[in-house]
Design a protein around this motif. Structure first.
Motif, PDB file in Angstrom:
ATOM      1  N   ASN A  25     -30.619 -79.645  87.138  1.00 39.60           N
ATOM      2  CA  ASN A  25     -30.386 -80.947  87.791  1.00 39.60           C
ATOM      3  C   ASN A  25     -29.187 -80.962  88.735  1.00 39.60           C
ATOM      4  OD1 ASN A  25     -32.617 -82.261  86.505  1.00 39.60           O
ATOM      5  ND2 ASN A  25     -31.387 -82.385  84.634  1.00 39.60           N
ATOM      6  N   THR A  27     -27.815 -80.723  92.456  1.00 34.70           N
ATOM      7  CA  THR A  27     -28.315 -80.924  93.813  1.00 34.70           C
ATOM      8  C   THR A  27     -27.939 -79.709  94.658  1.00 34.70           C
ATOM      9  OG1 THR A  27     -28.135 -83.329  93.676  1.00 34.70           O
ATOM     10  CG2 THR A  27     -28.154 -82.359  95.883  1.00 34.70           C
ATOM     11  N   GLU A  43     -40.629 -78.699  96.061  1.00 34.06           N
ATOM     12  CA  GLU A  43     -41.177 -79.528  94.975  1.00 34.06           C
ATOM     13  C   GLU A  43     -40.058 -80.173  94.157  1.00 34.06           C
ATOM     14  OE1 GLU A  43     -42.069 -76.863  91.168  1.00 34.06           O
ATOM     15  OE2 GLU A  43     -43.128 -76.102  92.922  1.00 34.06           O
ATOM     16  N   SER A  45     -36.958 -82.516  93.856  1.00 31.17           N
ATOM     17  CA  SER A  45     -36.377 -83.650  94.587  1.00 31.17           C
ATOM     18  C   SER A  45     -34.884 -83.455  94.857  1.00 31.17           C
ATOM     19  CB  SER A  45     -36.590 -84.950  93.798  1.00 31.17           C
ATOM     20  OG  SER A  45     -35.957 -84.868  92.520  1.00 31.17           O
ATOM     21  N   ASN A  46     -34.243 -82.560  94.096  1.00 29.42           N
ATOM     22  CA  ASN A  46     -32.807 -82.319  94.264  1.00 29.42           C
ATOM     23  C   ASN A  46     -32.514 -81.137  95.186  1.00 29.42           C
ATOM     24  OD1 ASN A  46     -34.024 -80.905  92.113  1.00 29.42           O
ATOM     25  ND2 ASN A  46     -32.073 -80.486  91.112  1.00 29.42           N
ATOM     26  N   SER A  48     -32.627 -79.717  99.234  1.00 23.49           N
ATOM     27  CA  SER A  48     -32.799 -79.969 100.662  1.00 23.49           C
ATOM     28  C   SER A  48     -32.478 -78.687 101.419  1.00 23.49           C
ATOM     29  CB  SER A  48     -31.902 -81.108 101.135  1.00 23.49           C
ATOM     30  OG  SER A  48     -30.538 -80.810 100.924  1.00 23.49           O
TER      31      SER A  48
END
Length: 311
Positions: A25, A27, A43, A45-46, A48
């Protein structure tokens, strides 16, 4: 550790540590020249992604707007670990320049910690630099550039409010490694029933499994002390020789295969007794997640599915 930047996120080690952190978890902002090797990471969400070439590193503070980053892991390496790249003096000088540039940008972006990724061969360079009896091997070009980069980064980091830690890694093997470095080459030959042609192998030697390495890197990011260099290898209290290690690996894969030790001259010269191989244990409480047998079995399965012609 809540948010990190990883340069070279599409590479073998960069992607592996990225996956570990995403699953924890954290980022992650990943940087690479393109997203061709990280499409599966979207896939999460954390996660980029920021596309940037090496020449664009001097614009990093504009490419990444975040100013609450805890750690920057710098893996990106121009030319990768291909033999013609690590022996290329000009390319390794460029890599040193880009490493310093990334650190300076991390400082501008108020990143709290910079994790320098180096090689265990830096110890070799230190030990033989003034030894007239040892002829440096080609790998020392790459290792010397890493050693110079680390020292310059430590000087700069200590002039500013940023923590710097170094991870000096032994030869890495395991799932996701598409290179033809020694672990893949020799394991593949043993799987195929061929006799590997090897060095004499009477000196101590070390390697590290990718998932044990990423655990160590995560700990360094979270708890690593300022201005400290951590050796990451097998972390055995009594390192094996090259011959003993590869005999054990051979026995795990196929004990009937003969190993051709002595086919090549052993030019490796590193005295492990002068290295604190257990600093991760002592200071950060590190323990490997996988044994040698588990690591080799996992690697062999991956090689069979990804590197064998008849897969």
């Amino acid at each position: 550790m809540k948010k990190v930047i990883i340069t070279g996120v599409g590479g073998f080690i960069g992607k592996s540590i990225c996956l570990r952190l995403l699953r924890s978890n954290v980022t992650v902002i990943g940087i690479d020249v393109d997203d061709s090797r990280v499409k599966d990471l979207f896939e999460f969400s954390n996660f980029s992604f920021k596309q940037a070439s090496f020449s664009e590193y001097d614009q990093l503070e504009k490419i990444i707007k975040d100013r609450d980053v805890d750690v920057l892991y710098h893996f990106a390496l121009k030319g990768g670990l291909l033999a013609n790249a690590i022996n290329d003096v000009d390319m390794q000088l460029e890599n040193a320049k880009y490493t310093v540039m990334i650190l300076k940008k991390a400082i501008e972006m108020s990143v709290k910690k910079f994790v320098f990724i180096g090689t265990a061969n830096q110890f070799e360079v230190q030990q033989i630099a003034y030894n007239e009896d040892v002829i440096p091997r080609n790998t020392c070009i790459y290792a010397a550039s890493k050693l110079a980069s680390e020292m310059m980064c430590k000087v700069i980091a200590n002039q500013h409010e940023i923590i710097i830690c170094s991870a000096l890694c032994a030869m890495v093997y395991g799932e996701g490694n598409y290179s033809m470095q020694l672990p893949n080459v020799v394991m593949k030959q043993i799987i195929e029933g061929a006799e590997p042609r090897l060095i004499d192998g009477n000196s101590q030697y070390d390697m590290v499994y990718i998932h044990n390495l990423t655990k160590a890197l995560s700990l360094i990011g979270e708890q690593g002390e300022n201005n400290t260099s951590y050796y990451i290898g097998s972390h055995s209290n009594d390192l094996l020789t090259f011959k003993e290690l590869w005999t054990e690996i051979r026995n795990i894969i196929n004990p009937d295969i003969k190993l051709g030790f002595g086919e090549f001259k052993d030019s490796f010269s590193m005295d492990y007794s002068k290295i604190n191989c257990n600093k991760l244990y002592e200071e950060l409480g590190y323990r490997p997640e996988y044994s040698l047998q588990e690591s080799v079995n996992n690697s062999v399965e991956w090689i069979k599915n990804n590197l064998m012609e008849d897969k």
